[in-house]
Design a protein around this motif. Sequence first.
Motif, PDB file in Angstrom:
ATOM      1  N   HIS A 189      39.834 -10.704  50.281  1.00  0.00           N
ATOM      2  CA  HIS A 189      40.289 -12.550  50.836  1.00  0.00           C
ATOM      3  C   HIS A 189      39.320 -12.798  51.403  1.00  0.00           C
ATOM      4  CE1 HIS A 189      42.336 -15.620  51.907  1.00  0.00           C
ATOM      5  NE2 HIS A 189      42.398 -15.807  53.437  1.00  0.00           N
ATOM      6  N   LEU A 190      38.523 -14.126  51.656  1.00  0.00           N
ATOM      7  CA  LEU A 190      37.984 -14.601  52.707  1.00  0.00           C
ATOM      8  C   LEU A 190      38.396 -15.595  53.540  1.00  0.00           C
ATOM      9  CD1 LEU A 190      34.538 -14.606  53.606  1.00  0.00           C
ATOM     10  CD2 LEU A 190      34.521 -16.434  52.608  1.00  0.00           C
ATOM     11  N   PRO A 191      38.680 -15.326  54.862  1.00  0.00           N
ATOM     12  CA  PRO A 191      39.782 -16.228  56.143  1.00  0.00           C
ATOM     13  C   PRO A 191      38.804 -16.727  56.553  1.00  0.00           C
ATOM     14  CG  PRO A 191      39.885 -13.404  56.692  1.00  0.00           C
ATOM     15  CD  PRO A 191      38.972 -13.661  55.885  1.00  0.00           C
ATOM     16  N   MET A 192      39.430 -18.467  57.393  1.00  0.00           N
ATOM     17  CA  MET A 192      38.949 -19.249  57.794  1.00  0.00           C
ATOM     18  C   MET A 192      38.843 -19.127  58.835  1.00  0.00           C
ATOM     19  SD  MET A 192      41.357 -22.133  55.674  1.00  0.00           S
ATOM     20  CE  MET A 192      42.731 -21.439  56.453  1.00  0.00           C
ATOM     21  N   GLY A 223      30.309 -17.739  39.230  1.00  0.00           N
ATOM     22  CA  GLY A 223      31.384 -18.176  39.214  1.00  0.00           C
ATOM     23  C   GLY A 223      32.656 -17.456  39.800  1.00  0.00           C
ATOM     24  N   ALA A 224      32.131 -15.951  40.747  1.00  0.00           N
ATOM     25  CA  ALA A 224      33.091 -15.600  41.861  1.00  0.00           C
ATOM     26  C   ALA A 224      32.251 -15.843  43.201  1.00  0.00           C
ATOM     27  CB  ALA A 224      33.417 -14.000  41.104  1.00  0.00           C
ATOM     28  N   VAL A 225      32.047 -17.197  43.388  1.00  0.00           N
ATOM     29  CA  VAL A 225      31.542 -17.670  44.729  1.00  0.00           C
ATOM     30  C   VAL A 225      32.804 -17.960  45.369  1.00  0.00           C
ATOM     31  CG1 VAL A 225      29.867 -19.317  46.226  1.00  0.00           C
ATOM     32  CG2 VAL A 225      29.013 -18.362  43.857  1.00  0.00           C
ATOM     33  N   LEU A 226      33.075 -17.459  46.534  1.00  0.00           N
ATOM     34  CA  LEU A 226      34.589 -17.981  47.136  1.00  0.00           C
ATOM     35  C   LEU A 226      34.154 -18.414  48.369  1.00  0.00           C
ATOM     36  CD1 LEU A 226      36.249 -14.325  46.739  1.00  0.00           C
ATOM     37  CD2 LEU A 226      36.255 -16.675  45.302  1.00  0.00           C
ATOM     38  N   GLY A 227      34.323 -19.322  48.937  1.00  0.00           N
ATOM     39  CA  GLY A 227      33.999 -20.012  49.976  1.00  0.00           C
ATOM     40  C   GLY A 227      35.240 -19.368  51.540  1.00  0.00           C
ATOM     41  N   GLU A 228      35.732 -19.983  53.271  1.00  0.00           N
ATOM     42  CA  GLU A 228      36.819 -19.656  53.130  1.00  0.00           C
ATOM     43  C   GLU A 228      37.948 -20.296  52.722  1.00  0.00           C
ATOM     44  OE1 GLU A 228      35.332 -20.530  57.900  1.00  0.00           O
ATOM     45  OE2 GLU A 228      33.652 -19.919  57.325  1.00  0.00           O
ATOM     46  N   ARG A 270      52.407  -7.874  48.084  1.00  0.00           N
ATOM     47  CA  ARG A 270      53.556  -9.117  47.669  1.00  0.00           C
ATOM     48  C   ARG A 270      53.115 -10.054  48.900  1.00  0.00           C
ATOM     49  NH1 ARG A 270      55.891 -12.510  47.402  1.00  0.00           N
ATOM     50  NH2 ARG A 270      58.163 -12.570  47.166  1.00  0.00           N
ATOM     51  N   VAL A 271      52.692 -10.119  49.887  1.00  0.00           N
ATOM     52  CA  VAL A 271      52.140 -11.176  50.715  1.00  0.00           C
ATOM     53  C   VAL A 271      51.326 -11.266  51.388  1.00  0.00           C
ATOM     54  CG1 VAL A 271      53.342 -12.300  52.836  1.00  0.00           C
ATOM     55  CG2 VAL A 271      55.200 -11.679  51.471  1.00  0.00           C
ATOM     56  N   LEU A 272      50.897 -12.733  50.881  1.00  0.00           N
ATOM     57  CA  LEU A 272      49.279 -13.034  51.931  1.00  0.00           C
ATOM     58  C   LEU A 272      49.362 -13.728  52.749  1.00  0.00           C
ATOM     59  CD1 LEU A 272      46.199 -11.398  53.314  1.00  0.00           C
ATOM     60  CD2 LEU A 272      45.623 -12.140  50.750  1.00  0.00           C
ATOM     61  N   ASN A 273      49.657 -14.099  54.122  1.00  0.00           N
ATOM     62  CA  ASN A 273      49.440 -15.187  54.871  1.00  0.00           C
ATOM     63  C   ASN A 273      48.646 -15.684  56.334  1.00  0.00           C
ATOM     64  OD1 ASN A 273      51.962 -15.574  52.986  1.00  0.00           O
ATOM     65  ND2 ASN A 273      53.525 -15.273  55.112  1.00  0.00           N
ATOM     66  N   GLU A 274      48.424 -16.153  55.588  1.00  0.00           N
ATOM     67  CA  GLU A 274      46.851 -16.676  56.719  1.00  0.00           C
ATOM     68  C   GLU A 274      47.313 -17.277  57.745  1.00  0.00           C
ATOM     69  OE1 GLU A 274      42.073 -18.105  57.336  1.00  0.00           O
ATOM     70  OE2 GLU A 274      43.043 -17.575  55.486  1.00  0.00           O
ATOM     71  N   ASP A 275      48.005 -17.427  58.622  1.00  0.00           N
ATOM     72  CA  ASP A 275      48.835 -18.443  59.510  1.00  0.00           C
ATOM     73  C   ASP A 275      47.844 -18.396  61.254  1.00  0.00           C
ATOM     74  OD1 ASP A 275      51.146 -18.141  57.735  1.00  0.00           O
ATOM     75  OD2 ASP A 275      51.937 -16.372  59.283  1.00  0.00           O
ATOM     76  N   GLU A 299      28.474 -15.489  58.964  1.00  0.00           N
ATOM     77  CA  GLU A 299      28.064 -13.986  59.484  1.00  0.00           C
ATOM     78  C   GLU A 299      29.756 -14.040  58.186  1.00  0.00           C
ATOM     79  OE1 GLU A 299      28.651 -11.782  62.250  1.00  0.00           O
ATOM     80  OE2 GLU A 299      30.761 -12.321  62.853  1.00  0.00           O
ATOM     81  N   ALA A 300      30.073 -13.685  57.446  1.00  0.00           N
ATOM     82  CA  ALA A 300      31.493 -13.644  56.240  1.00  0.00           C
ATOM     83  C   ALA A 300      32.659 -12.444  56.857  1.00  0.00           C
ATOM     84  CB  ALA A 300      31.121 -13.790  54.662  1.00  0.00           C
ATOM     85  N   GLU A 301      33.311 -12.437  56.753  1.00  0.00           N
ATOM     86  CA  GLU A 301      34.432 -11.127  57.261  1.00  0.00           C
ATOM     87  C   GLU A 301      35.449 -11.347  55.989  1.00  0.00           C
ATOM     88  OE1 GLU A 301      37.216 -10.253  60.422  1.00  0.00           O
ATOM     89  OE2 GLU A 301      36.650 -11.557  61.524  1.00  0.00           O
ATOM     90  N   VAL A 302      35.796 -10.319  55.573  1.00  0.00           N
ATOM     91  CA  VAL A 302      35.801 -10.604  53.545  1.00  0.00           C
ATOM     92  C   VAL A 302      37.311  -9.110  54.130  1.00  0.00           C
ATOM     93  CG1 VAL A 302      35.283  -9.835  52.065  1.00  0.00           C
ATOM     94  CG2 VAL A 302      34.304 -11.373  53.163  1.00  0.00           C
TER      95      VAL A 302
END
Length: 285
Positions: free
Chosen positions: A229-232, A247-252, A49-54, A276-279
């Motif tokens: 989700h790939l956090p910043m 078509g499914a390349v994700l950046g931060e 329901r919620v995914l916030n990056e704070d 390195e990518a934290e996912v």
Amino acid sequence: MSKALIHAKIVPRRSNERGHANHGWLDSYHTFSFANYYDPKFQSFGSLRVLNEDRVDAGQGFPTHPHRDAEIFSYILNGELTHRDSMIQKGSEKTEGDDFFRMKRGDVQFTTGGTGIAHSEQNESMKQVHFLQIWALPWAKHLTPRYHTKTFSEDAKRTAFLPILSPLKSGPGASAEAEKAAEPTLPDTIPVHADLVFSAGIIPVDKRFKWIVGAGAVTKTRGRNVYVHLPMCKGGAAKIKLDGREGAVLGEGDGAFVSGVNAGDILSFESIGEGEAEVVVLDSD
């Protein structure tokens, strides 16, 4: 390399398309409708329901506020976050276990809102804290409030996706004794009142991880919903490719809705950036 999941639908959710609010002390991105951000296309995804990056500045935070009928968890990316709630009296906190109240990188704090609980989240440290706050919709209302806090190994996350939450083993309608025992379906995870598995991995550059949908822990096996989700975290240096798709390349800051997958399907992740990518993976009904 895993075969592509030709039956899976993957729709990216770009970072700059998320809801965004900068209050000075709080810089927050919303994947789903939250607070003053509303978009009818982004209300929920399965139980998610919620995914916030704070990011919360030093000496700031969220004062005491109530929650009901939600499974709420915080995943700390950097800095420290202090959790207090109506079940923990100030001055009686412990330094580990379910009464642990000051969280750092690698820690996850989980709360079952149930019939009602009030909590606060404050940055009592001297530097900014960066974390994900995630809400899941429980399989039943009016549950007994409960909280858990657990530390998860950085080294383990660098070898494969590490499960963090899994469904309460006794399932919906669990007895009071089973609720108190709080045994998760997957060992060494935190139990959640939802058909959901939450995991995290730190994928080294040029390496691949795989996620087995359902992780052998879920009830619904067909038509699952997996949010990635790939956090910043790396100043833009991290980048991943899902299922080998251009078509499914994700950046931060980007995420992706993966739908139409079934338990046992293998979803591949390739780290193609300069860092390195934290996912995080939220595998939901």
